[in-house]
Scaffold this motif. Structure first.
Motif, PDB file in Angstrom:
ATOM      1  N   THR A  67      47.098  46.966  29.654  1.00  0.00           N
ATOM      2  CA  THR A  67      47.150  46.421  31.020  1.00  0.00           C
ATOM      3  C   THR A  67      46.304  45.151  31.105  1.00  0.00           C
ATOM      4  O   THR A  67      45.277  45.038  30.432  1.00  0.00           O
ATOM      5  CB  THR A  67      46.624  47.441  32.052  1.00  0.00           C
ATOM      6  OG1 THR A  67      45.314  47.899  31.652  1.00  0.00           O
ATOM      7  CG2 THR A  67      47.543  48.642  32.143  1.00  0.00           C
ATOM      8  N   PRO A  68      46.708  44.184  31.929  1.00  0.00           N
ATOM      9  CA  PRO A  68      45.975  42.912  32.040  1.00  0.00           C
ATOM     10  C   PRO A  68      44.581  43.109  32.629  1.00  0.00           C
ATOM     11  O   PRO A  68      44.382  43.952  33.509  1.00  0.00           O
ATOM     12  CB  PRO A  68      46.854  42.076  32.977  1.00  0.00           C
ATOM     13  CG  PRO A  68      48.173  42.752  32.990  1.00  0.00           C
ATOM     14  CD  PRO A  68      47.911  44.209  32.761  1.00  0.00           C
ATOM     15  N   ILE A  69      43.633  42.295  32.175  1.00  0.00           N
ATOM     16  CA  ILE A  69      42.252  42.377  32.665  1.00  0.00           C
ATOM     17  C   ILE A  69      42.183  42.069  34.164  1.00  0.00           C
ATOM     18  O   ILE A  69      41.381  42.673  34.888  1.00  0.00           O
ATOM     19  CB  ILE A  69      41.333  41.412  31.869  1.00  0.00           C
ATOM     20  CG1 ILE A  69      39.894  41.461  32.403  1.00  0.00           C
ATOM     21  CG2 ILE A  69      41.866  40.004  31.892  1.00  0.00           C
ATOM     22  CD1 ILE A  69      39.227  42.791  32.335  1.00  0.00           C
ATOM     23  N   ILE A  70      43.040  41.163  34.644  1.00  0.00           N
ATOM     24  CA  ILE A  70      42.983  40.821  36.071  1.00  0.00           C
ATOM     25  C   ILE A  70      43.386  42.021  36.932  1.00  0.00           C
ATOM     26  O   ILE A  70      42.822  42.239  38.013  1.00  0.00           O
ATOM     27  CB  ILE A  70      43.871  39.588  36.388  1.00  0.00           C
ATOM     28  CG1 ILE A  70      43.533  39.066  37.802  1.00  0.00           C
ATOM     29  CG2 ILE A  70      45.360  39.907  36.238  1.00  0.00           C
ATOM     30  CD1 ILE A  70      44.080  37.692  38.088  1.00  0.00           C
ATOM     31  N   THR A 100      27.452  47.475  47.748  1.00  0.00           N
ATOM     32  CA  THR A 100      27.632  47.232  46.320  1.00  0.00           C
ATOM     33  C   THR A 100      28.114  45.808  46.089  1.00  0.00           C
ATOM     34  O   THR A 100      29.058  45.350  46.725  1.00  0.00           O
ATOM     35  CB  THR A 100      28.655  48.217  45.721  1.00  0.00           C
ATOM     36  OG1 THR A 100      28.252  49.551  46.051  1.00  0.00           O
ATOM     37  CG2 THR A 100      28.719  48.074  44.213  1.00  0.00           C
ATOM     38  N   SER A 101      27.449  45.109  45.178  1.00  0.00           N
ATOM     39  CA  SER A 101      27.807  43.725  44.875  1.00  0.00           C
ATOM     40  C   SER A 101      29.089  43.665  44.057  1.00  0.00           C
ATOM     41  O   SER A 101      29.390  44.558  43.257  1.00  0.00           O
ATOM     42  CB  SER A 101      26.665  43.063  44.103  1.00  0.00           C
ATOM     43  OG  SER A 101      27.068  41.833  43.552  1.00  0.00           O
ATOM     44  N   GLY A 102      29.841  42.582  44.251  1.00  0.00           N
ATOM     45  CA  GLY A 102      31.047  42.362  43.455  1.00  0.00           C
ATOM     46  C   GLY A 102      30.726  42.226  41.979  1.00  0.00           C
ATOM     47  O   GLY A 102      31.569  42.507  41.116  1.00  0.00           O
ATOM     48  N   LEU A 177      37.898  35.147  35.393  1.00  0.00           N
ATOM     49  CA  LEU A 177      38.723  35.911  36.341  1.00  0.00           C
ATOM     50  C   LEU A 177      37.878  36.728  37.311  1.00  0.00           C
ATOM     51  O   LEU A 177      38.417  37.449  38.143  1.00  0.00           O
ATOM     52  CB  LEU A 177      39.660  36.844  35.569  1.00  0.00           C
ATOM     53  CG  LEU A 177      40.686  36.163  34.654  1.00  0.00           C
ATOM     54  CD1 LEU A 177      41.407  37.198  33.813  1.00  0.00           C
ATOM     55  CD2 LEU A 177      41.682  35.359  35.488  1.00  0.00           C
ATOM     56  N   ALA A 178      36.554  36.615  37.193  1.00  0.00           N
ATOM     57  CA  ALA A 178      35.664  37.414  38.041  1.00  0.00           C
ATOM     58  C   ALA A 178      35.720  36.998  39.511  1.00  0.00           C
ATOM     59  O   ALA A 178      35.195  37.711  40.370  1.00  0.00           O
ATOM     60  CB  ALA A 178      34.220  37.320  37.539  1.00  0.00           C
ATOM     61  N   PHE A 179      36.384  35.875  39.796  1.00  0.00           N
ATOM     62  CA  PHE A 179      36.541  35.469  41.197  1.00  0.00           C
ATOM     63  C   PHE A 179      37.321  36.513  41.990  1.00  0.00           C
ATOM     64  O   PHE A 179      37.224  36.571  43.220  1.00  0.00           O
ATOM     65  CB  PHE A 179      37.243  34.108  41.291  1.00  0.00           C
ATOM     66  CG  PHE A 179      38.684  34.127  40.854  1.00  0.00           C
ATOM     67  CD1 PHE A 179      39.690  34.440  41.762  1.00  0.00           C
ATOM     68  CD2 PHE A 179      39.026  33.830  39.557  1.00  0.00           C
ATOM     69  CE1 PHE A 179      41.018  34.467  41.362  1.00  0.00           C
ATOM     70  CE2 PHE A 179      40.360  33.850  39.144  1.00  0.00           C
ATOM     71  CZ  PHE A 179      41.360  34.173  40.047  1.00  0.00           C
ATOM     72  N   VAL A 184      31.239  33.945  42.612  1.00  0.00           N
ATOM     73  CA  VAL A 184      31.342  32.506  42.368  1.00  0.00           C
ATOM     74  C   VAL A 184      30.662  32.216  41.032  1.00  0.00           C
ATOM     75  O   VAL A 184      29.444  32.147  40.943  1.00  0.00           O
ATOM     76  CB  VAL A 184      30.693  31.677  43.495  1.00  0.00           C
ATOM     77  CG1 VAL A 184      30.810  30.186  43.187  1.00  0.00           C
ATOM     78  CG2 VAL A 184      31.340  32.006  44.832  1.00  0.00           C
ATOM     79  N   GLU A 185      31.474  32.099  39.989  1.00  0.00           N
ATOM     80  CA  GLU A 185      30.970  31.653  38.683  1.00  0.00           C
ATOM     81  C   GLU A 185      31.574  30.267  38.421  1.00  0.00           C
ATOM     82  O   GLU A 185      31.990  29.605  39.359  1.00  0.00           O
ATOM     83  CB  GLU A 185      31.300  32.669  37.581  1.00  0.00           C
ATOM     84  CG  GLU A 185      32.649  33.346  37.697  1.00  0.00           C
ATOM     85  CD  GLU A 185      33.788  32.404  37.467  1.00  0.00           C
ATOM     86  OE1 GLU A 185      33.872  31.807  36.383  1.00  0.00           O
ATOM     87  OE2 GLU A 185      34.616  32.256  38.383  1.00  0.00           O
TER      88      GLU A 185
END
Length: 242
Positions: A67-70, A100-102, A177-179, A184-185
């Motif tokens: 499965t895709p990481i996104i 809980t933080s993202g 893809l963490a957005f 915000v990276e």
């Protein structure tokens, strides 16, 4: 008439994007540490062929790698709060999703995703350790876990290091893809800059240059660590071949 491609914009945007490099590195390093520990445990269980548990791990690895990481990031970001809220409700407690933080959700998803690949890297590395050495350790009265710590793991890490290095490089790029978890990276900041200037192409060229340089640095660090971990006999053999 606006420029088709603005070279100055590429260099001008880099410092603004690099401000979020610590977020990217934090995501990658923490996720990698968790993934290595989890991947090693999965590999050991697979090697020991523990009934039922081995089949469960095979299914886990198949699902994660298939499965895709996104998708996994979205499931972690939306699914974990739902499960947590249900548990809280069962106990008569109130749950706030904002508690809980993202970052936590992103680390969980990235760690789980990477652990499936690292488990296979470790499995191959563990299989490369000579059976005779394990038998010798048993003859000396060592338990499997003592042999694992003193003999198997040191040799395994030497064999697995190139694969782990490639996984870490892929993980650094995967943090882009963490957005999806409202983080915000560097890539997310690039999107923000692009939305402000409408110079999306220049922004992505800036990002490509930054990720490329990071990859080059990591590759050199891995080579240094690899030389440090090499057995003296292996180093002499390499030097002789040269």
């Amino acid at each position: 008439m606006a420029k088709l491609f603005d070279f100055q914009a590429v260099w001008k945007q880099i410092p603004e994007i690099i401000q979020y490099l610590p977020v990217t590195l934090e995501l990658a390093i923490i996720s990698m540490i968790v993934a290595v520990v989890l991947g090693l445990l999965l590999a050991v269980v697979k090697m020991k062929k523990i009934p039922v548990l081995s089949q469960v791990i095979n299914l886990y690895i198949s699902i994660i790698r298939g499965t895709p990481i996104i998708v996994q990031l979205y499931i972690a970001y939306f699914g974990i709060p739902m499960i947590t809220k249900y548990i809280y409700m069962q106990q008569g407690l109130e749950y706030q999703a904002s508690d809980t933080s993202g970052m936590v959700y992103a680390i969980i998803a990235l760690s789980i995703n990477e652990s499936a690949y690292i488990a296979e890297i470790f499995r191959g590395a563990l299989a490369s350790v000579g059976v005779g050495q394990i038998e010798a350790a048993n003859a000396l009265g060592m338990t499997y876990f003592q042999a694992l710590r003193r003999i198997i793991l040191p040799e395994t890490m030497t064999v697995a290091l190139p694969g782990l290095g490639n996984s870490f490089i892929g993980l650094i790029k995967g943090t882009s893809l963490a957005f999806t978890c409202a983080i915000v990276e560097m890539t997310a900041q690039g999107k923000i800059i692009g939305g402000r200037s409408y110079r999306y192409f220049e922004v992505y060229v800036s990002l490509a240059l930054i990720y490329w340089v990071i990859t080059l640095i990591v590759e050199q660090l891995i080579k240094v660590i690899e030389k440090k971990l090499q057995i003296p006999d292996q180093v002499k053999m390499v030097e002789t071949e040269k």
